[in-house]
Design an enzyme around this catalytic site. Structure first.
Site, PDB file in Angstrom:
ATOM      1  CD  GLU A 131      -2.849  -1.044   2.341  1.00  0.00           C
ATOM      2  OE1 GLU A 131      -3.926  -0.473   2.244  1.00  0.00           O
ATOM      3  OE2 GLU A 131      -2.534  -1.620   3.633  1.00  0.00           O
ATOM      4  NE  ARG A 183      -3.314   6.368   8.442  1.00  0.00           N
ATOM      5  CZ  ARG A 183      -3.787   5.170   8.041  1.00  0.00           C
ATOM      6  NH1 ARG A 183      -3.745   4.203   8.627  1.00  0.00           N
ATOM      7  NH2 ARG A 183      -4.916   5.260   7.176  1.00  0.00           N
ATOM      8  CG  HIS A 234      -8.969   7.482   5.556  1.00  0.00           C
ATOM      9  ND1 HIS A 234      -9.784   6.489   5.480  1.00  0.00           N
ATOM     10  CD2 HIS A 234      -7.624   6.804   5.478  1.00  0.00           C
ATOM     11  CE1 HIS A 234      -9.243   5.381   5.642  1.00  0.00           C
ATOM     12  NE2 HIS A 234      -7.924   5.308   5.723  1.00  0.00           N
TER      13      HIS A 234
HETATM   14  C1  LIG Z   1     -12.933   2.770   5.985  1.00  0.00           C
HETATM   15  C2  LIG Z   1     -11.546   2.694   6.722  1.00  0.00           C
HETATM   16  C3  LIG Z   1     -10.516   1.856   6.082  1.00  0.00           C
HETATM   17  C4  LIG Z   1      -9.217   1.665   7.070  1.00  0.00           C
HETATM   18  N1  LIG Z   1      -8.337   0.866   6.736  1.00  0.00           N
HETATM   19  C5  LIG Z   1      -7.137   0.612   7.397  1.00  0.00           C
HETATM   20  C6  LIG Z   1      -6.258  -0.287   7.141  1.00  0.00           C
HETATM   21  O1  LIG Z   1      -6.580  -1.062   5.957  1.00  0.00           O
HETATM   22  N2  LIG Z   1      -5.089  -0.308   7.878  1.00  0.00           N
HETATM   23  C7  LIG Z   1      -4.838   0.595   8.778  1.00  0.00           C
HETATM   24  O2  LIG Z   1      -3.897   0.480   9.405  1.00  0.00           O
HETATM   25  N3  LIG Z   1      -5.945   1.429   9.243  1.00  0.00           N
HETATM   26  C8  LIG Z   1      -7.051   1.513   8.523  1.00  0.00           C
HETATM   27  N4  LIG Z   1      -7.991   2.383   8.912  1.00  0.00           N
HETATM   28  C9  LIG Z   1      -7.751   3.212  10.155  1.00  0.00           C
HETATM   29  C10 LIG Z   1      -7.889   2.406  11.447  1.00  0.00           C
HETATM   30  O3  LIG Z   1      -8.916   1.574  11.231  1.00  0.00           O
HETATM   31  C11 LIG Z   1      -8.148   3.051  12.610  1.00  0.00           C
HETATM   32  O4  LIG Z   1      -7.254   4.235  12.737  1.00  0.00           O
HETATM   33  C12 LIG Z   1      -8.116   2.276  13.911  1.00  0.00           C
HETATM   34  O5  LIG Z   1      -9.050   1.147  13.913  1.00  0.00           O
HETATM   35  C13 LIG Z   1      -8.368   3.464  15.013  1.00  0.00           C
HETATM   36  O6  LIG Z   1      -8.813   2.464  16.027  1.00  0.00           O
HETATM   37  P1  LIG Z   1      -9.006   3.105  17.534  1.00  0.00           P
HETATM   38  O7  LIG Z   1      -9.193   2.057  18.470  1.00  0.00           O
HETATM   39  O8  LIG Z   1      -8.127   4.220  17.948  1.00  0.00           O
HETATM   40  O9  LIG Z   1     -10.522   3.858  17.191  1.00  0.00           O
HETATM   41  P2  LIG Z   1     -11.971   3.448  16.732  1.00  0.00           P
HETATM   42  O10 LIG Z   1     -11.980   2.082  16.067  1.00  0.00           O
HETATM   43  O11 LIG Z   1     -12.430   4.451  15.932  1.00  0.00           O
HETATM   44  O12 LIG Z   1     -12.722   3.247  18.068  1.00  0.00           O
HETATM   45  C14 LIG Z   1     -13.127   4.401  18.766  1.00  0.00           C
HETATM   46  C15 LIG Z   1     -14.593   4.109  19.584  1.00  0.00           C
HETATM   47  O13 LIG Z   1     -14.479   5.359  20.401  1.00  0.00           O
HETATM   48  C16 LIG Z   1     -15.816   5.585  20.561  1.00  0.00           C
HETATM   49  N5  LIG Z   1     -16.149   6.951  20.998  1.00  0.00           N
HETATM   50  C17 LIG Z   1     -15.872   8.002  20.248  1.00  0.00           C
HETATM   51  N6  LIG Z   1     -16.159   9.093  21.160  1.00  0.00           N
HETATM   52  C18 LIG Z   1     -16.633   8.615  22.399  1.00  0.00           C
HETATM   53  C19 LIG Z   1     -17.184   9.290  23.529  1.00  0.00           C
HETATM   54  N7  LIG Z   1     -17.026  10.696  23.748  1.00  0.00           N
HETATM   55  N8  LIG Z   1     -17.559   8.342  24.484  1.00  0.00           N
HETATM   56  C20 LIG Z   1     -17.565   7.270  24.342  1.00  0.00           C
HETATM   57  N9  LIG Z   1     -17.417   6.531  23.392  1.00  0.00           N
HETATM   58  C21 LIG Z   1     -16.647   7.106  22.305  1.00  0.00           C
HETATM   59  C22 LIG Z   1     -16.690   4.988  19.390  1.00  0.00           C
HETATM   60  O14 LIG Z   1     -18.063   4.768  19.132  1.00  0.00           O
HETATM   61  C23 LIG Z   1     -15.632   4.088  18.808  1.00  0.00           C
HETATM   62  O15 LIG Z   1     -16.020   2.685  19.239  1.00  0.00           O
HETATM   63  C24 LIG Z   1      -9.294   2.586   8.337  1.00  0.00           C
HETATM   64  C25 LIG Z   1     -10.110   3.444   8.476  1.00  0.00           C
HETATM   65  C26 LIG Z   1     -11.432   3.337   7.768  1.00  0.00           C
HETATM   66  C27 LIG Z   1     -12.406   4.440   8.332  1.00  0.00           C
END
Ligand SMILES: Cc1cc2nc3c(=O)[nH]c(=O)nc-3n(C[C@H](O)[C@H](O)[C@H](O)COP(=O)(O)OP(=O)(O)OC[C@H]3O[C@@H](n4cnc5c(N)ncnc54)[C@H](O)[C@@H]3O)c2cc1C
Length: 499
Positions: free
Chosen positions: A119, A366, A331
């Site tokens: 990628e 990134r 994104h």
């Molecule tokens: C379509 C798409 C494709 C992607 N593909 C890739 C990929 O192939 N490879 C890669 O490395 N990354 C990819 N990414 C990025 C990656 O998925 C994310 O950066 C990563 O999963 C973030 O994980 P996280 O646990 O930090 O946040 P998240 O998985 O977003 O979880 C955050 C959680 O916090 C909760 N939340 C938010 N605000 C509050 C609040 N005030 N109170 C309580 N709960 C709250 C939300 O409901 C959510 O469940 C992609 C992203 C998208 C959108």
């Protein structure tokens, strides 16, 4: 404590049940009581289950942690924190092995080695994946494990609670009223901010609550000017756009203009696999652009990219038959709550991990696949520090009339915030557009209950105004060149507003 507010206590409070939060939960002491607070409803909240192309790990025969680090630095445009990148590449393989041990079924080649996607920004194929639904496979396993370890509360964290300057937990708005969830240590893992924009690949929960909550409580936030726009979102639909994974381009899909001419090689020697900011701006400047996935072949498309092919078909486009319209969409948030490499924020007892944290891993851009890796590596690191530094907490006092950091927001206000951010702080910004966005956000903020979105948006605009240059995903057309004086420097906003 104010009246009519419930009280719950645990050893650890984790705000956000995505990959970073739940991976942290799995690495806390087994005897600890852990509460996960998440505002998402249904199975698909948060970005983690949406991840497509894969998780970056130096798992191929031609790869190594040092090459992984070199690519990450190159993408980051002289703005990555060296110690954070080192931790990421050194611990990625161990995290991958742990996921496999828990039962994640990543795609394999005939000889049993990992099948790897190549990628954007990767000099060799480096993304371990499960077809084009990597996040779904990872979360299938991680959510099942976390259910054994943690209690889940559905609700939105609306403010961070402080007890004598130390984080004591969070106040949570639930369907049954407000609850103070207190813990000996608290982790913010609330994801990104794409939903502050009119077109995004992110779920609606990605509203920048991490920086709003942390800044409101007095913590530093950093690198907020760095919002990544994915170049190849489907150019049709409403706010939520179908992401056409970069791995399609890695497998041979090309980007063409309205006349069918391939043009990205004129812009960068890596063509379709140039860094995302370069590809995104070239596509935006082309006016109309299309992704032609036919070189991959229909059979291969259906086998390797079944979910993307279906999502495009559901939106009325056949990837196997003709080029489909594309446009950049918000994104990934590279900035966030400022942390050290152990997840500590500037508030004792408060930690941050995953997309809402600014560890310095990504710098100004990134490398694809690094965010899933960051979520597991730094989720685990935060859990280790939370364990070591946990302290008993008292019951914090909240003035009844003080404003929460996060409040519900109406559809009209959302439209205003998204318009302000898209027109003023999007892929291409200027001093003028950023100041206009700030004024619009101040107007919305004054009118009603949009405090968190307006705070998060304003932090992004203010940081983008501070960085008077262009670098990585931050492009100012009034200052289009990179300035050497900004090498290695970060915009940090917080109590002291230092930088
Ligand atoms: C379509 C798409 C494709 C992607 N593909 C890739 C990929 O192939 N490879 C890669 O490395 N990354 C990819 N990414 C990025 C990656 O998925 C994310 O950066 C990563 O999963 C973030 O994980 P996280 O646990 O930090 O946040 P998240 O998985 O977003 O979880 C955050 C959680 O916090 C909760 N939340 C938010 N605000 C509050 C609040 N005030 N109170 C309580 N709960 C709250 C939300 O409901 C959510 O469940 C992609 C992203 C998208 C959108």
């Amino acid at each position: 404590m104010s009246t009519d507010v419930g009280l719950l206590r645990a050893d650890a409070v984790i705000v956000g049940g995505g990959l970073a939060g739940l991976w942290a939960a799995l690495h806390l002491p087994a005897e600890w009581e852990v509460i996960v607070v998440d505002k998402g409803r249904g199975p698909d909240h948060g970005s983690s289950p949406w991840a497509q192309g894969g998780m970056a790990v130096a798992a191929g025969p031609d790869d190594s942690p040092s090459l992984h680090a070199a690519d990450t630095f190159r993408a980051g445009a002289d703005t990555c924190h060296e110690d954070a990148v080192q931790a990421l590449v050194d611990e990625a393989r161990e995290a991958l092995d742990e996921l496999v041990l828990l039962g994640c079924a990543f795609d394999r080649a005939d000889d049993g080695s990992f099948d790897l996607n190549r990628e954007g920004g990767q000099s060799v194929a480096r993304s371990v994946h499960a077809a084009d639904a990597t996040g779904r496979e990872i979360m299938r396993v991680v959510v099942a494990e976390a259910r054994k370890r943690a209690q889940r509360i559905v609700g939105s964290a609306s403010r961070i609670l402080l007890d004598d300057g130390r984080c004591a937990g969070v106040r949570v708005s639930t369907d049954h009223g407000e609850v103070d969830v207190l813990g000996r240590s608290t982790l913010l893992a609330v994801g990104g901010c794409g939903a502050l924009y009119e077109q995004t690949t992110n779920p609606e929960t990605a509203t920048g609550d991490g920086i709003a909550l942390a800044y409101d409580a007095g913590a530093d936030v950093a690198d907020c000017e760095f919002v990544q726009f994915h170049p190849t979102a489907l150019g049709a639909g409403g706010t939520r756009r179908v992401l056409l994974t970069e791995a399609l381009r890695g497998d041979g899909a090309i980007v063409v203009d309205a006349s069918g001419k391939r043009f990205l090689l004129d812009v960068h020697p890596d063509g379709e696999l140039a860094p995302r900011d370069v590809v995104a701006r070239a596509i935006a400047e082309a006016g109309e652009a299309f992704l032609d996935a036919r070189p991959i072949g229909a059979a291969q498309l259906r086998t390797r990219f079944p979910n993307v092919t279906k999502a495009a078909a559901d939106a009325g486009f056949d990837l196997t038959a003709s080029p489909v319209p594309i446009a950049p969409a918000a994104h990934y948030f590279l900035g966030g709550v400022a942390t050290d490499i152990w997840g500590r924020t500037t508030i004792p007892g408060l930690f941050a991990a995953g997309e809402c944290a600014a560890t310095g891993v990504h710098g100004a851009n990134r490398m694809a696949g690094n965010s899933l890796t960051e979520a597991v590596v730094f989720g685990r690191r935060a859990a280790m520090t939370m364990t070591d530094e946990a302290e008993p907490t008292g019951v914090p006092v909240v003035e009844d009339d003080s404003e929460p950091a996060v409040r519900a927001i109406g559809a009209d206000d959302w439209a205003k915030v998204r318009h302000a951010m898209s027109s003023g702080a999007g892929l291409i910004r200027t001093k003028h557009s950023l100041e206009q966005a700030l004024r619009a956000l101040a107007g919305v903020s004054g009118s009603s209950s949009v405090k968190a979105a307006a705070t998060a948006g304003a932090l992004i605009c203010r940081s983008a105004l501070e960085r008077i240059e262009s670098r990585g995903v931050h492009f100012r057309s009034d200052h289009p060149d990179r300035q050497r004086g900004w090498d290695g420097r970060h915009v940090t906003l917080g109590e002291k507003e230092n930088r």
